[in-house]
Design an enzyme around this catalytic site. Structure first.
Site, mmCIF file in Angstrom:
data_model
loop_
_atom_site.group_PDB
_atom_site.id
_atom_site.type_symbol
_atom_site.label_atom_id
_atom_site.label_comp_id
_atom_site.label_asym_id
_atom_site.label_seq_id
_atom_site.Cartn_x
_atom_site.Cartn_y
_atom_site.Cartn_z
ATOM 1 N N SER A 21 17.562 -18.605 -21.680
ATOM 2 C CA SER A 21 18.181 -19.742 -20.988
ATOM 3 C C SER A 21 17.429 -20.108 -19.710
ATOM 4 O O SER A 21 17.100 -19.246 -18.897
ATOM 5 C CB SER A 21 19.632 -19.423 -20.649
ATOM 6 O OG SER A 21 20.184 -20.483 -19.870
ATOM 7 N N SER A 23 18.871 -22.149 -17.597
ATOM 8 C CA SER A 23 19.924 -22.596 -16.679
ATOM 9 C C SER A 23 19.826 -21.978 -15.285
ATOM 10 O O SER A 23 20.047 -22.677 -14.289
ATOM 11 C CB SER A 23 21.304 -22.322 -17.282
ATOM 12 O OG SER A 23 21.522 -23.132 -18.414
ATOM 13 N N LYS A 72 31.408 -21.413 -27.436
ATOM 14 C CA LYS A 72 31.978 -22.696 -26.976
ATOM 15 C C LYS A 72 33.355 -22.991 -27.568
ATOM 16 O O LYS A 72 34.192 -23.623 -26.926
ATOM 17 C CB LYS A 72 31.010 -23.847 -27.273
ATOM 18 C CG LYS A 72 29.767 -23.823 -26.408
ATOM 19 C CD LYS A 72 28.863 -25.004 -26.683
ATOM 20 C CE LYS A 72 27.573 -24.890 -25.880
ATOM 21 N NZ LYS A 72 26.715 -26.084 -26.038
ATOM 22 N N GLU A 84 39.935 -34.028 -21.378
ATOM 23 C CA GLU A 84 40.059 -34.804 -22.615
ATOM 24 C C GLU A 84 38.853 -34.554 -23.515
ATOM 25 O O GLU A 84 38.986 -34.492 -24.744
ATOM 26 C CB GLU A 84 40.177 -36.297 -22.270
ATOM 27 C CG GLU A 84 40.429 -37.190 -23.481
ATOM 28 C CD GLU A 84 41.667 -36.803 -24.285
ATOM 29 O OE1 GLU A 84 41.593 -36.845 -25.527
ATOM 30 O OE2 GLU A 84 42.701 -36.457 -23.672
ATOM 31 N N LYS A 163 33.272 -30.129 -43.165
ATOM 32 C CA LYS A 163 33.177 -29.958 -41.708
ATOM 33 C C LYS A 163 32.883 -31.294 -41.034
ATOM 34 O O LYS A 163 33.424 -31.604 -39.959
ATOM 35 C CB LYS A 163 32.094 -28.939 -41.350
ATOM 36 C CG LYS A 163 32.506 -27.491 -41.569
ATOM 37 C CD LYS A 163 31.446 -26.525 -41.058
ATOM 38 C CE LYS A 163 31.417 -26.449 -39.545
ATOM 39 N NZ LYS A 163 30.429 -25.445 -39.052
ATOM 40 N N TYR A 228 15.301 -26.984 -27.265
ATOM 41 C CA TYR A 228 14.122 -27.303 -26.466
ATOM 42 C C TYR A 228 13.139 -26.155 -26.589
ATOM 43 O O TYR A 228 13.480 -25.059 -27.041
ATOM 44 C CB TYR A 228 14.499 -27.550 -24.999
ATOM 45 C CG TYR A 228 15.206 -26.396 -24.328
ATOM 46 C CD1 TYR A 228 14.497 -25.420 -23.634
ATOM 47 C CD2 TYR A 228 16.596 -26.271 -24.397
ATOM 48 C CE1 TYR A 228 15.140 -24.360 -23.013
ATOM 49 C CE2 TYR A 228 17.250 -25.209 -23.785
ATOM 50 C CZ TYR A 228 16.518 -24.259 -23.095
ATOM 51 O OH TYR A 228 17.163 -23.207 -22.501
#
Length: 283
Positions: A21, A23, A72, A84, A163, A228
């Site tokens: 990662s 991040s 997630k 939302e 799905k 990426y």
């Protein structure tokens, strides 16, 4: 206690795997450019240990975390308040931990994707025909924001059509509101070409063949892989070989991180500058 201890809030990205990662580097640069004091770490979480990992992180004083694969879909269940976007996607990639013990969940993936396509790549989504390949967490997270960006038509192509149909069903009210057409198909049933093709599958990661026929591309189509680096290369090579404009998901990563940073810190970092720096930097 010195001032840096007082002001350096703790954040992280949780996933499995997570070593790759980027991040931490992105958030460190955001903090530097906006004068925010924070620490941002990678946390490798056991596949059956997500809830415990979050509890441990909060106990250490963590203020928020990004969630990556495969957690997630588990993240919303831990939240006191879901945005939302989270309710629509059934998935979250941002958790914020308040002093009163409450947990807020949001999903910034779709916002990041739309920002990268429209702002950084300069490709309009208003009125576009879009092909979304895959129907997992990545696809679920971006479908709502794509509809809200004004696309005219989205086809979701997935090997397991059920799905894709479930995603269509959960987003049908929004699609109707946006006057957009939403369709679920098996990859082999695809006909015609598209303005934008988005690969939301892990096919690149696994080194698999691209799961849709080249006929979906035309010269000048934008072919976008949410992955990426090396993970996206197979898809990008395929797209370029058929005359499309290929783009990896680094910009999406930076833009979704900028949205998360703004949620946590109340300040918007210069995402385009950081993306440009990352593109120039050797890996």
């Amino acid at each position: 206690m010195n001032s840096s201890t007082l002001t350096s809030d703790l954040y992280c990205v949780m996933g499995n795997p997570v070593a790759h990662s980027r991040s931490p580097a992105i958030h460190a640069r955001f903090a530097e450019l906006t004068g925010q004091h924070l620490r941002y770490e990678r946390r490798l979480i056991a596949l059956d240990g997500f809830a415990q990992g979050v509890r441990d992180f909060i106990a250490e004083g963590g203020r928020g975390c990004n969630i990556t694969v495969p957690f997630k879909f588990e993240a919303p269940a831990l939240a006191s308040v879901c945005s939302e976007r989270v309710r629509l996607a059934g998935a979250a990639n941002v958790l914020s931990f308040a002093a009163d013990g409450s947990i807020q969940a949001d999903n910034t993936d779709g916002l990041g994707l739309v920002a990268d396509i429209t702002r950084n790549a300069g490709v309009p989504l208003q009125g576009a025909r879009v092909l979304l390949v895959g129907a997992g967490g990545a696809a679920a997270g971006v479908l709502g924001p794509l509809l809200q960006a004004g696309v005219r038509h989205i086809t979701i192509a997935n090997r397991t059509v059920a799905k894709a149909e479930a995603l269509v069903a959960s987003h049908s009210a929004l699609a109707a509101l946006q006057k957009a057409e939403l369709l679920a198909l098996a990859p082999q049933a695809l006909e015609g070409d598209f303005d934008v093709i988005i690969n939301a599958t892990a096919s690149s990661l696994a080194g698999d063949a691209v799961p849709v026929p080249a006929s979906v591309l035309r010269p000048g189509s934008l072919a976008y892989d949410m992955m990426y680096g090396p993970a996206a290369q197979g898809f990008l090579d395929w797209a370029q070989a058929h005359g499309a404009v290929a783009r990896d998901g680094l910009g999406m990563l930076v833009e979704q991180a900028a949205e998360a940073f703004a949620i946590w810190r109340g300040v918007r970092p210069p995402s385009a500058q950081v993306l440009e720096e990352l593109r120039r930097a050797p890996h």
